[in-house]
Structure formats: C-alpha cells, structure tokens
Design an enzyme around this catalytic site. Structure first.
Site, PDB file in Angstrom:
ATOM      1  N   LYS A  22       9.260 -19.752  46.525  1.00 58.68           N
ATOM      2  CA  LYS A  22      10.070 -18.631  46.021  1.00 58.68           C
ATOM      3  C   LYS A  22      11.001 -19.110  44.913  1.00 58.68           C
ATOM      4  CE  LYS A  22      13.979 -17.599  48.409  1.00 58.68           C
ATOM      5  NZ  LYS A  22      15.168 -17.592  47.542  1.00 58.68           N
ATOM      6  N   ASN A  23      11.637 -20.259  45.146  1.00 62.51           N
ATOM      7  CA  ASN A  23      12.630 -20.726  44.177  1.00 62.51           C
ATOM      8  C   ASN A  23      12.013 -21.262  42.889  1.00 62.51           C
ATOM      9  OD1 ASN A  23      14.566 -19.983  45.962  1.00 62.51           O
ATOM     10  ND2 ASN A  23      15.205 -22.056  46.538  1.00 62.51           N
ATOM     11  N   ARG A  92      20.839 -13.021  43.875  1.00 60.40           N
ATOM     12  CA  ARG A  92      21.504 -13.851  42.890  1.00 60.40           C
ATOM     13  C   ARG A  92      20.546 -14.329  41.786  1.00 60.40           C
ATOM     14  NH1 ARG A  92      25.887 -17.389  42.205  1.00 60.40           N
ATOM     15  NH2 ARG A  92      25.296 -19.410  41.389  1.00 60.40           N
TER      16      ARG A  92
END
Ligand code: UD1
Length: 417
Positions: A22-23, A92
């Site tokens: 995901k990151n 974020r």
C-alpha cells in the site's frame, strides 16, 4: 460498522500470498500525475486507501481503471490542481499529490491531511522542501496553496520523513536543474518510487540511501510498473504464525526489506527461514520477550510495533518497546490490557510483562496497525471470543484479512452490519 469475531488458540498453518505494498502503490499513483501519457500499475492491493487515492485522482479529472490487481491511470485530462478537504482528510497519503501537481502545473491547492490518529503528524518538512525548490507556500483555511516554477536545490530534511522524501523526489523530477536531498528516508517504497520515475524518464540517483540526487527533466512518459510486495503485511502474517505456535510461509516476500524485523522475530525463539522469495516461521516452543526500538528504515519499522506488542504480551519474561518515529502510537496497549495483557506505558516506552495467555474480549480498533495487533491478540487467545470493532481501520491496509487468516486455519469471521 463491521466486526471481526475470533476464537483463538488455533495454530495457523500454510502459505499466504502477499499483496503489493500500500505504501508503495499510493505514491506511485500520485506520481502518475507527472506523466504525459497513461501509466499501468500491476500488483496494486485492493484496499480502502487505494480507493481513496483513486477517487481523488478521478475527482481532479484523471481517468482510472482498477480491475483486480491492475490499474491504469491517465492523468493527462487533469486541468485543476485542486485536492479538496473532503477527499484528503480521510487519508494522509492524499497529500502526496501536492509535489507532482505543483511540478506539472506550477501551482496547486491541496487540503492539509487527516489520517491515522497517531500523533500530530505535521507536513512542515514537505513544505520547507518545496520552498527550497522555489515554491511559495501559503496556508489558507486549511489548504496549502503552493505556487512557483520549481528549480533544483540542496535540501536537508530535519527528519528522514518517508512522505516528505517522496514529495520532494516527485517535485524535483520535473524541476529545472539538480536537487540534492540529504537525510532522506531510505524505505524500500522510496526506491520503488524512484524506479518507477526513472522508467518514466526521470534521473534519480541514490534512492534507498540518505542522499538522493535528482536531475530534473522537462517531460516524463507513462510506463508499466509492478508494485513491490508489502513488507508490513509479511511481518503481520509472520507474527500471527509465531504467536499461534503455527507454521506459516509468506510467499513473494523480499527478505532484504525485513532484516531488522526478522532479527527480532528470531530473538523471540521463533524459527525463521527463507527460501528464495518465501519466508517461513515455525514456532513450536514458547516465545521469549525481547526489547525493541522503532526507527526509520533500516531500523525496526514502526508499522510492525503494535503487532509485536501483541506477541510480547504473551511471551516469556518482560520486554520493552520504545517508539521513536511517532508520538502517541500505543493506542492498542489499553485494549490488549483488556484482554489480560500487562502493559505499562511510560512516555514513548511500553513495558510489557508477558502473561501465559490472553483472553478473548470485545476490543476497539483505533488505527490501522493497532487493529492488526488486536486481531493477532485474538488469534493467540485460547479462551473467550474476541470482537474487534471499527474494522474499517484494518480494511485501509489489509486486503480481506479475515479470509486469508481463515485459509491458514484461524477461526475468524466478519460480521457485517
Ligand atoms: C509513512 C507510511 C506510514 C509509516 C511512516 C513511518 C505511507 C503512506 N505511510 O507515513 O505507514 O508509519 O511512513 O515509517 O507511506 N513528520 C514531521 N514533519 C513532516 C513529516 C513527518 O514532523 O513534514 C514526522 C511525523 O509526524 C512522524 C515522523 O515524522 O512523527 C515520521 O513521519 P513520515 O516518515 O513522514 O511518515 P508518513 O510518510 O506520514
């Protein structure tokens, strides 16, 4: 809101395929804004955070298609470099669009982010870095308004922030001249971003080290790229295997991305072996307590801290965890104590006195990794029923976790409401 129901105490056994990180996928999606033609990403995980970024890009005018693990992104139709509060506040990582937007359009208006409830998480380093590249930054009613033609510069990050390093690499890729970032973050996801951008025609050297040099180019073209495997997901499944005294193999992992984590896992007494791209954990005996400190990569990852706390809760002896990356990232401790753990917090340190076993209880997830910790605790608990509420946190970062754990033999199910 869904609930995950667990009856623990069953050893997990078998193999699990890792999803793409995901990151890594989120900044890659943002970086597609820099391309003059469509990009294709393979191995994209099917997660809420990915849908949020997809929604944001589409809202700005991009044409995207996400089928299974395969995503096409055509950002050429974007005309308005504007990311509204309603879409940014949920995650974020939406803030990643700021750097590419300003690099492409010379201006951007992006809401300040929300995200996990783990400390204040400012974005000052992103903004200082963009200012160093010649951008004027103004804050207006919760929005960052960035404007200016970007020029290469030297910039030293106050802290090796992952997000700020990524923002600046993306922005500098299309700036005029050479940018030199020092004290840059070294996470594997940053190397993946640089590989993607370099394939698009960027000139980035040193990604994965603390000094990154970017020679700006006027244009980048769309390319195909495969997202790296999720090292945090790998760690989560390996801890779940160890804590249940099971035998679990994660497939398609990259051992080199997990060095400090695997060192600690071995120190608990779990047997860990790698074979090619697979990592196997086998924990027949009781696990021992260890001490650990979270640090930027290559140190122990903060994103595996909560899961390790669940393991230490029922290990032999006393262990400590010192969290140095985020403030207020021990939200899971009080919930683990409700399951019979003995955890005391003192500032950024947790003292975990191991108990023979945890007991099932209703618990509340407070952020993504804290919820993974509670699921692991529930899997370990030989008695009682664990009900993990506010499951939407876990869906942000783990794809169908209950189905994949059930396939390993866990008694776990999701109750939809
Ligand atoms: C990324 C990861 C997140 C992980 C974190 C640390 C993504 C989408 N998320 O988050 O899962 O936990 O790295 O490994 O990749 N900070 C500042 N000013 C800034 C930026 C950061 O003070 O401008 C502080 C933060 O408040 C935090 C620390 O630096 O205390 C680390 O943050 P950072 O590395 O930026 O994390 P993220 O990129 O948000």
């Amino acid at each position: 809101m869904d609930t995950i129901v667990i009856h623990g105490g069953r050893p997990l056994r078998g193999c699990v395929h890792l999803r793409g990180a995901k990151n890594a996928a989120l900044p890659l999606m943002a970086a597609s804004i820099l391309a003059e033609s469509p990009c294709v990403l393979h191995n994209v995980p099917c997660l809420h955070d990915i849908f949020s970024m997809d929604k944001l890009l589409s809202h700005m005018g991009a044409i995207t298609e996400f089928t299974g693990r395969y995503m096409t992104l055509d950002t050429t139709p974007i005309t308005t470099p504007y990311a509204p509060y309603d879409l940014v506040r949920k995650m974020r990582a939406s803030f990643f669009v700021l750097g590419p937007l300003v690099a492409r359009f010379g201006r951007a208006r992006v809401s300040l982010p929300g995200g996990c409830a783990i400390g204040t998480r400012p974005v000052d380093i992103h903004l200082k870095g963009l200012e160093a590249l010649g951008c004027s930054i103004e804050l207006d009613e919760g929005y960052v308004i960035a404007e200016g033609r970007l020029r290469g510069a030297s910039f030293s990050l106050d802290f090796p922030s992952v997000g700020a390093t990524e923002t600046l690499i993306m922005a500098a890729s299309r700036a005029e001249g050479v940018t030199r970032l020092t004290n840059a973050a070294r996470e594997p996801e940053i190397e993946d971003l640089a590989d993607f951008l370099n394939a698009m025609g960027a000139q980035i050297a040193g990604a994965g080290t603390d000094t990154v040099t970017i020679t700006g180019v006027p244009e980048l073209k769309g390319v195909e790229h495969t997202v790296i495997p999720d090292r945090i997901e790998a760690g989560t499944f390996l801890i779940a295997g160890a804590v249940t005294h099971g035998d679990v193999t994660v497939l398609d992992a990259r051992e080199a991305h997990l060095t400090s984590f695997l060192e600690k896992l071995r120190a608990t007494g779990a047997e860990v072996e790698s074979c090619g791209n697979d990592i196997r954990v086998n924990a027949r005996d009781d696990l021992r307590a260890v001490d650990l400190i979270t640090q930027p990569y290559p140190g122990f990852p903060t994103d595996l801290q909560a899961q390790m706390m669940a393991l230490l809760s029922c290990a032999d002896g006393n262990g400590t965890i010192k969290e140095t990356v985020f403030e207020n990232r021990f939200m899971q401790a009080a919930e683990l104590n409700r399951m019979g753990a003995d955890i005391e917090l003192s500032g950024n340190t947790a003292i975990i006195r191991g108990v023979p076993y945890l007991k099932g209880a209703p618990v509340m997830a407070s952020d993504l990794r804290a919820s993974a910790s509670l699921v692991i605790a529930g899997l370990s608990a030989p008695r009682g029923e664990t009900l993990v509420q506010r499951v939407y946190h876990i869906d942000r970062g783990y794809e169908r976790i209950e189905e994949r754990l059930a396939a390993l033999g866990a008694d776990i199910r999701r109750v939809r409401e």
